[in-house]
Design a protein around this motif. Structure first.
Motif, PDB file in Angstrom:
ATOM      1  N   ARG A 279       0.849  -1.186   0.000  1.00 23.96           N
ATOM      2  CA  ARG A 279       0.000   0.000   0.000  1.00 23.96           C
ATOM      3  C   ARG A 279       0.886   1.239   0.000  1.00 23.96           C
ATOM      4  NH1 ARG A 279      -3.649  -1.298   4.896  1.00 23.96           N
ATOM      5  NH2 ARG A 279      -1.579  -0.977   5.725  1.00 23.96           N
ATOM      6  N   THR A 280       0.556   2.206  -0.856  1.00 25.96           N
ATOM      7  CA  THR A 280       1.330   3.454  -0.877  1.00 25.96           C
ATOM      8  C   THR A 280       0.899   4.323   0.304  1.00 25.96           C
ATOM      9  OG1 THR A 280      -0.300   4.691  -2.149  1.00 25.96           O
ATOM     10  CG2 THR A 280       1.313   3.407  -3.416  1.00 25.96           C
ATOM     11  N   SER A 281       1.368   5.566   0.313  1.00 24.43           N
ATOM     12  CA  SER A 281       0.964   6.478   1.390  1.00 24.43           C
ATOM     13  C   SER A 281      -0.515   6.845   1.275  1.00 24.43           C
ATOM     14  CB  SER A 281       1.849   7.731   1.383  1.00 24.43           C
ATOM     15  OG  SER A 281       1.935   8.262   0.079  1.00 24.43           O
ATOM     16  N   ASP A 282      -1.181   6.463   0.185  1.00 23.91           N
ATOM     17  CA  ASP A 282      -2.638   6.597   0.058  1.00 23.91           C
ATOM     18  C   ASP A 282      -3.221   5.180   0.156  1.00 23.91           C
ATOM     19  OD1 ASP A 282      -5.248   6.559  -1.018  1.00 23.91           O
ATOM     20  OD2 ASP A 282      -4.847   8.333  -2.245  1.00 23.91           O
ATOM     21  N   PRO A 283      -4.077   4.911   1.151  1.00 21.04           N
ATOM     22  CA  PRO A 283      -4.530   3.526   1.376  1.00 21.04           C
ATOM     23  C   PRO A 283      -5.322   2.918   0.207  1.00 21.04           C
ATOM     24  CG  PRO A 283      -5.664   5.065   2.869  1.00 21.04           C
ATOM     25  CD  PRO A 283      -4.605   5.855   2.160  1.00 21.04           C
ATOM     26  N   ASP A 284      -5.807   3.753  -0.730  1.00 21.90           N
ATOM     27  CA  ASP A 284      -6.537   3.201  -1.873  1.00 21.90           C
ATOM     28  C   ASP A 284      -5.648   2.995  -3.096  1.00 21.90           C
ATOM     29  OD1 ASP A 284      -8.964   3.001  -0.551  1.00 21.90           O
ATOM     30  OD2 ASP A 284      -9.343   5.147  -0.848  1.00 21.90           O
ATOM     31  N   ILE A 285      -4.368   3.259  -2.930  1.00 23.04           N
ATOM     32  CA  ILE A 285      -3.439   3.084  -4.063  1.00 23.04           C
ATOM     33  C   ILE A 285      -2.323   2.123  -3.656  1.00 23.04           C
ATOM     34  CG2 ILE A 285      -1.950   4.233  -5.742  1.00 23.04           C
ATOM     35  CD1 ILE A 285      -3.487   6.798  -5.294  1.00 23.04           C
ATOM     36  N   HIS A 286      -2.131   1.111  -4.469  1.00 27.80           N
ATOM     37  CA  HIS A 286      -1.068   0.141  -4.228  1.00 27.80           C
ATOM     38  C   HIS A 286      -0.017   0.267  -5.334  1.00 27.80           C
ATOM     39  CE1 HIS A 286      -4.286  -1.344  -1.727  1.00 27.80           C
ATOM     40  NE2 HIS A 286      -3.430  -2.166  -1.126  1.00 27.80           N
TER      41      HIS A 286
END
Ligand SMILES: Cc1cc2nc3c(=O)[nH]c(=O)nc-3n(C[C@H](O)[C@H](O)[C@H](O)COP(=O)(O)OP(=O)(O)OC[C@H]3O[C@@H](n4cnc5c(N)ncnc54)[C@H](O)[C@@H]3O)c2cc1C
Length: 421
Positions: A279-286
């Motif tokens: 998971r990136t620093s945005d939980p909806d973006i991997h």
């Protein structure tokens, strides 16, 4: 049957992206799956581009991850030849294509891979200077190697990394003259260290490759687009009819950077920073594959792994995480290469400076051995050269983090699995 309640978008149709799409369906995801890629070819695997396909031993059809009909059959909406140029995290949209099509996502996977680094020297734009990342590059390079082989032509390769060496092997098989220029003292120095790099230098020398270590390419001399020679900073001029720039790849992070996602420190290979669930620093973006930098507790380090197995396993791991499965991605890094009659697999992570010694099991002179990189008795990495079916044992040793008896480790008569506690 797709229910349009949820839309998962995948940017990048390499191995990581294609495997992520496959996993979403295999795990029962019934929402929309949209896969967008700037390449026109269906997702394909890159290892054959510097080996079997480049040598004309593997057919074009064999490199694709899935047959073209697979995507429609699994309700994967494929947009090929389309670049995503913006991610809007507030609106949760990506923008792609010439007409700026917007699509809303619930979850987004960035599997944007990497791109070859370019030589920053005069002459780098000549038509005879090549890179190798895409199928089209491999097709062009194959034609060049055939020509060079027929005409006793010279190929100069900048960089003695994996791709440089694999192309050197292919070029020799076509009969071209090959010169490799490398600033480090041995091939593959940053991965294998000096001890094992020399095994590869010897292999290539025996096949007629000339190496110039400790020097840099400073200029590619040419006329009317045609390459004539390559100059190095020791004042030498090397005959060249074509040049391959094989000086590494840079992660494709521009999209993530512009979207304000956290980027990993360049000292750790850069890349889109993800956690152990990718998971990136945005939980909806991997993010997964070559573009992602993930933490690996086993080595107490953050790694960006530019290898096939990491795309093969990382894409599915990211897909499972997008579905909310709580599984850490903790694979031991693994890669392989084939050069002439040498086949090798490497597991682990042990760049120079992280290990105390290299322990050899078998006969390095005959190129039939396993090398272990060891720190304080603990195996950090293992490389099997022309020895097979040992990867699982090597990875178990690495995973165990246990101290091993170095004498037993070097003794081919002691079964490897008996050393795993
Ligand atoms: C010639 C070659 C030989 C190799 N051999 C080996 C080997 O022997 N062993 C090994 O372990 N590994 C090998 N590798 C490495 C391995 O192929 C890579 O690790 C793997 O391809 C990474 O997969 P990926 O899906 O992360 O990225 P990629 O395969 O790079 O795919 C990413 C895709 O995303 C697209 N893209 C990027 N940005 C955008 C955007 N904004 N919009 C739309 N599309 C976008 C890219 O064009 C690309 O098609 C090799 C690589 C190369 C180039």
């Amino acid at each position: 049957m797709v229910d349009a309640d949820q839309t998962f978008v995948i940017v990048g149709g390499g191995l990581a992206g294609a495997k992520a799409a496959e996993t979403l369906r295999a795990e029962g995801f019934t929402g929309r799956v949209i896969l967008i890629c700037d390449e026109r070819d269906h997702p394909y695997e890159r290892p054959p581009l510097s080996k079997g396909y480049l040598l004309g031993k593997e057919e074009r059809d064999s490199v694709f991850v899935h047959e073209p009909a697979w995507y429609a059959r699994h309700d994967v909406e494929l947009h090929l030849g389309q670049t995503v140029d913006r991610v809007d995290r507030t609106a949760k949209t990506v923008r792609f294509g010439d007409d700026g099509t917007l699509v809303r996502y619930d979850k987004l996977l960035l599997a944007t891979g990497a791109e070859p680094r370019r030589l920053d020297v005069p002459g780098t734009d000549l038509a005879g200077v090549h890179h190798l990342r895409r199928l089209a590059h491999a097709e062009r390079l194959k034609g060049v190697l055939q020509h060079l082989g027929r005409d006793n032509g010279h190929l100069v390769i900048a960089g003695a990394g994996w791709i440089g060496l694999e192309v050197a092997a292919a070029a020799r098989e076509y009969g071209a003259e090959v010169t490799v220029i490398e600033p480090a003292p041995t091939p593959l120095h940053g991965v294998l260290g000096p001890e094992l790099g020399n095994v590869f230098a010897e292999l290539h020398r025996e096949h007629g490759v000339r190496f110039h270590f400790g020097v840099r390419l400073t200029e590619i001399v040419g006329q009317d687009g045609v390459v004539l020679a390559a100059r190095t900073d020791d004042g030498e001029e090397h005959p060249a009819h074509a040049v391959l720039a094989a000086i590494g790849a840079a992660p494709r992070i521009a999209l993530a950077e512009a979207a304000g996602l956290e980027i990993a420190d360049r000292a750790h290979g850069g890349g889109i920073a993800v956690d152990e669930r990718l998971r990136t620093s945005d939980p909806d973006i991997h993010a997964a594959g070559d573009a992602a930098s993930f933490p690996l507790d086993l080595f107490d380090a953050r790694l960006r792994v530019e290898h096939w197995a990491n795309a093969l396993n990382g894409g599915p791991a990211a897909a499972r995480a997008m579905l909310g499965r709580d599984l850490a991605y903790d694979r031991v890094p693994y890669f392989f290469t084939d050069q002439y009659d040498l086949g090798m697999e490497y597991s682990g992570w042990a760049p120079p400076g992280t290990y105390d010694e290299v322990v050899i099991r078998g006969d390095a002179g005959k190129r039939e051995f396993i090398a272990f990189w060891v720190r304080e008795g603990r195996v950090l990495a293992g490389m099997n050269v022309n020895v097979w079916d040992v990867t699982e044992h090597i990875q178990n040793l690495i995973r165990s983090r246990a101290g091993v008896n170095v004498e037993a480790l070097s003794d081919p008569h002691v079964p490897l699995d008996s050393l795993v506690p």
